[in-house]
Design a protein around this motif. Structure first.
Motif, PDB file in Angstrom:
ATOM      1  N   VAL A  38       0.834  -1.207   0.000  1.00 29.68           N
ATOM      2  CA  VAL A  38       0.000   0.000   0.000  1.00 29.68           C
ATOM      3  C   VAL A  38       0.869   1.258   0.000  1.00 29.68           C
ATOM      4  O   VAL A  38       0.566   2.251  -0.678  1.00 29.68           O
ATOM      5  N   SER A  39       1.965   1.211   0.756  1.00 29.09           N
ATOM      6  CA  SER A  39       2.834   2.391   0.831  1.00 29.09           C
ATOM      7  C   SER A  39       3.563   2.667  -0.479  1.00 29.09           C
ATOM      8  O   SER A  39       4.035   3.795  -0.702  1.00 29.09           O
ATOM      9  N   GLN A  40       3.657   1.666  -1.357  1.00 30.94           N
ATOM     10  CA  GLN A  40       4.372   1.831  -2.622  1.00 30.94           C
ATOM     11  C   GLN A  40       3.457   2.221  -3.780  1.00 30.94           C
ATOM     12  O   GLN A  40       3.921   2.322  -4.913  1.00 30.94           O
ATOM     13  N   TRP A  41       2.196   2.428  -3.494  1.00 31.37           N
ATOM     14  CA  TRP A  41       1.273   2.786  -4.571  1.00 31.37           C
ATOM     15  C   TRP A  41       1.572   4.181  -5.100  1.00 31.37           C
ATOM     16  O   TRP A  41       1.759   5.137  -4.339  1.00 31.37           O
ATOM     17  N   HIS A  42       1.580   4.271  -6.405  1.00 31.97           N
ATOM     18  CA  HIS A  42       1.752   5.567  -7.075  1.00 31.97           C
ATOM     19  C   HIS A  42       0.844   5.581  -8.296  1.00 31.97           C
ATOM     20  O   HIS A  42       0.635   4.550  -8.942  1.00 31.97           O
ATOM     21  N   ASP A  44      -2.697   6.183 -10.501  1.00 35.74           N
ATOM     22  CA  ASP A  44      -4.129   5.920 -10.384  1.00 35.74           C
ATOM     23  C   ASP A  44      -4.358   4.444 -10.069  1.00 35.74           C
ATOM     24  O   ASP A  44      -4.157   3.569 -10.916  1.00 35.74           O
ATOM     25  N   ILE A  45      -4.767   4.169  -8.842  1.00 31.39           N
ATOM     26  CA  ILE A  45      -5.061   2.806  -8.404  1.00 31.39           C
ATOM     27  C   ILE A  45      -6.578   2.673  -8.280  1.00 31.39           C
ATOM     28  O   ILE A  45      -7.234   3.533  -7.676  1.00 31.39           O
ATOM     29  N   PRO A  46      -7.167   1.611  -8.858  1.00 27.46           N
ATOM     30  CA  PRO A  46      -8.623   1.438  -8.746  1.00 27.46           C
ATOM     31  C   PRO A  46      -9.077   1.420  -7.286  1.00 27.46           C
ATOM     32  O   PRO A  46      -8.390   0.887  -6.407  1.00 27.46           O
ATOM     33  N   THR A  47     -10.236   2.011  -7.043  1.00 23.20           N
ATOM     34  CA  THR A  47     -10.744   2.122  -5.672  1.00 23.20           C
ATOM     35  C   THR A  47     -10.973   0.755  -5.039  1.00 23.20           C
ATOM     36  O   THR A  47     -10.654   0.536  -3.865  1.00 23.20           O
ATOM     37  N   LYS A  48     -11.524  -0.179  -5.806  1.00 24.53           N
ATOM     38  CA  LYS A  48     -11.796  -1.501  -5.233  1.00 24.53           C
ATOM     39  C   LYS A  48     -10.505  -2.226  -4.868  1.00 24.53           C
ATOM     40  O   LYS A  48     -10.470  -3.008  -3.910  1.00 24.53           O
ATOM     41  N   THR A  49      -9.436  -1.941  -5.598  1.00 28.08           N
ATOM     42  CA  THR A  49      -8.147  -2.534  -5.243  1.00 28.08           C
ATOM     43  C   THR A  49      -7.631  -1.941  -3.941  1.00 28.08           C
ATOM     44  O   THR A  49      -7.116  -2.662  -3.067  1.00 28.08           O
ATOM     45  N   LYS A  50      -7.777  -0.631  -3.785  1.00 29.78           N
ATOM     46  CA  LYS A  50      -7.353   0.017  -2.541  1.00 29.78           C
ATOM     47  C   LYS A  50      -8.127  -0.535  -1.347  1.00 29.78           C
ATOM     48  O   LYS A  50      -7.547  -0.870  -0.309  1.00 29.78           O
ATOM     49  N   VAL A  51      -9.445  -0.608  -1.508  1.00 32.92           N
ATOM     50  CA  VAL A  51     -10.284  -1.091  -0.408  1.00 32.92           C
ATOM     51  C   VAL A  51      -9.918  -2.526  -0.039  1.00 32.92           C
ATOM     52  O   VAL A  51      -9.807  -2.881   1.144  1.00 32.92           O
ATOM     53  N   THR A  52      -9.706  -3.352  -1.055  1.00 31.37           N
ATOM     54  CA  THR A  52      -9.373  -4.755  -0.806  1.00 31.37           C
ATOM     55  C   THR A  52      -8.061  -4.892  -0.046  1.00 31.37           C
ATOM     56  O   THR A  52      -7.971  -5.606   0.959  1.00 31.37           O
ATOM     57  N   TYR A  53      -7.036  -4.200  -0.497  1.00 27.39           N
ATOM     58  CA  TYR A  53      -5.721  -4.315   0.135  1.00 27.39           C
ATOM     59  C   TYR A  53      -5.728  -3.750   1.557  1.00 27.39           C
ATOM     60  O   TYR A  53      -5.153  -4.349   2.479  1.00 27.39           O
ATOM     61  N   ILE A  54      -6.361  -2.613   1.742  1.00 29.15           N
ATOM     62  CA  ILE A  54      -6.363  -1.995   3.072  1.00 29.15           C
ATOM     63  C   ILE A  54      -7.156  -2.843   4.063  1.00 29.15           C
ATOM     64  O   ILE A  54      -6.728  -3.050   5.213  1.00 29.15           O
ATOM     65  N   CYS A  55      -8.301  -3.368   3.635  1.00 28.12           N
ATOM     66  CA  CYS A  55      -9.099  -4.222   4.524  1.00 28.12           C
ATOM     67  C   CYS A  55      -8.331  -5.482   4.912  1.00 28.12           C
ATOM     68  O   CYS A  55      -8.341  -5.896   6.078  1.00 28.12           O
ATOM     69  N   PHE A 115      -5.003  -6.146 -16.321  1.00 28.29           N
ATOM     70  CA  PHE A 115      -4.255  -6.925 -15.338  1.00 28.29           C
ATOM     71  C   PHE A 115      -2.839  -7.214 -15.837  1.00 28.29           C
ATOM     72  O   PHE A 115      -1.859  -7.057 -15.096  1.00 28.29           O
ATOM     73  N   ILE A 116      -2.723  -7.628 -17.107  1.00 30.00           N
ATOM     74  CA  ILE A 116      -1.400  -7.940 -17.658  1.00 30.00           C
ATOM     75  C   ILE A 116      -0.553  -6.675 -17.752  1.00 30.00           C
ATOM     76  O   ILE A 116       0.651  -6.686 -17.448  1.00 30.00           O
ATOM     77  N   LYS A 117      -1.185  -5.576 -18.127  1.00 30.11           N
ATOM     78  CA  LYS A 117      -0.451  -4.316 -18.241  1.00 30.11           C
ATOM     79  C   LYS A 117       0.084  -3.872 -16.882  1.00 30.11           C
ATOM     80  O   LYS A 117       1.240  -3.443 -16.762  1.00 30.11           O
ATOM     81  N   ASP A 118      -0.767  -3.972 -15.853  1.00 29.29           N
ATOM     82  CA  ASP A 118      -0.318  -3.599 -14.507  1.00 29.29           C
ATOM     83  C   ASP A 118       0.758  -4.555 -13.999  1.00 29.29           C
ATOM     84  O   ASP A 118       1.661  -4.154 -13.258  1.00 29.29           O
ATOM     85  N   CYS A 119       0.659  -5.818 -14.392  1.00 29.63           N
ATOM     86  CA  CYS A 119       1.653  -6.804 -13.957  1.00 29.63           C
ATOM     87  C   CYS A 119       3.009  -6.521 -14.604  1.00 29.63           C
ATOM     88  O   CYS A 119       4.047  -6.553 -13.937  1.00 29.63           O
TER      89      CYS A 119
END
Length: 226
Positions: A38-42, A44-55, A115-119
């Motif tokens: 989470v601290s390494q995010w830079h 535009d990160i999708p909101t559902k991804t943020k919520v999932t990781y933080i939870c 997904f592949i692009k982000d990977c």
């Protein structure tokens, strides 16, 4: 039905000890990895991804702390700490189901191209590109299997810890029902049993030397030694 053994034949206390120790270490490691991610995010990160990781990061942080108290409870044989730990594990199974459902939803609803692009993340290394493509191809089965195995392990952990907690409660109740001092206690003799020793002496027939049994026999004179 409460558990009595760990892995069929091992002591249940050993099972509770190993479970609490491994869950403390593994949950702490996962929590640290998630918070680092989470601290390494830079960007535009999708909101559902943020919520999932933080939870999930919050969940594993609390899970690690609870496992630590359970670990202390197994060392001290504390029924109260283990009861709290078992209660948390029971709730954790339900929370794990919700989080896994949220995780699967976030994983499968992301477009595969995205997904592949982000990977790949702009990498030109062919090994990275191949790994991302292979994970996109085989990753679904891996994700589902890991979620299922995690839930089974979590449920079994609750079963073992809950069984050991009940075992300690039974031992405490059994000790409480046994009197602390079960040894011999002196009971003072009654009056009737001491009257023969303290009462006055009485004369009765044949009590004197002349009329007693053997009173007419000659006096015993032991032979003298030569």
């Amino acid at each position: 039905m409460a558990a009595h053994h760990f892995c069929c034949c091992l002591p249940i206390r050993l099972g509770a000890f190993l479970i609490s120790l491994f869950q403390f270490v593994i949950a702490g490691f996962i929590a640290a990895a998630l918070w680092y991610e989470v601290s390494q995010w830079h960007g535009d990160i999708p909101t559902k991804t943020k919520v999932t990781y933080i939870c999930r990061a919050v969940y594993y942080t609390i899970f690690s702390l609870s496992s630590f108290f359970g670990f202390v409870g197994t060392l001290k044989r504390s029924a109260s700490l283990l009861a709290q730990y078992a209660s948390y594990l029971g709730w954790a199974v339900f929370v794990q189901i919700v989080l896994d459902a949220l995780y699967l939803w976030a994983f499968f609803t992301v477009p595969r191209d995205t997904f592949i692009k982000d990977c790949i993340n702009g990498s030109t290394d062919q090994n990275v590109i191949n790994a991302c493509n292979n994970f996109n191809k085989w990753g679904k089965g891996y994700v589902i299997a890991s979620v299922a195995v995690g839930l089974l392990v979590q449920a079994y952990a609750w079963y073992i810890v809950n069984g050991y907690s009940h075992k300690l409660d039974s031992e405490i109740e059994r000790k409480a029902s046994v009197p602390m001092d079960s040894g011999y206690k002196y009971a003072a003799a009654g009056r009737a049993s001491t009257e023969a020793l303290t009462g006055p002496s009485y004369n009765y027939p044949y009590a004197d030397q002349a009329h007693s049994f053997g009173g007419d026999a000659p006096r015993y004179d032991p032979p003298s030694r030569v």
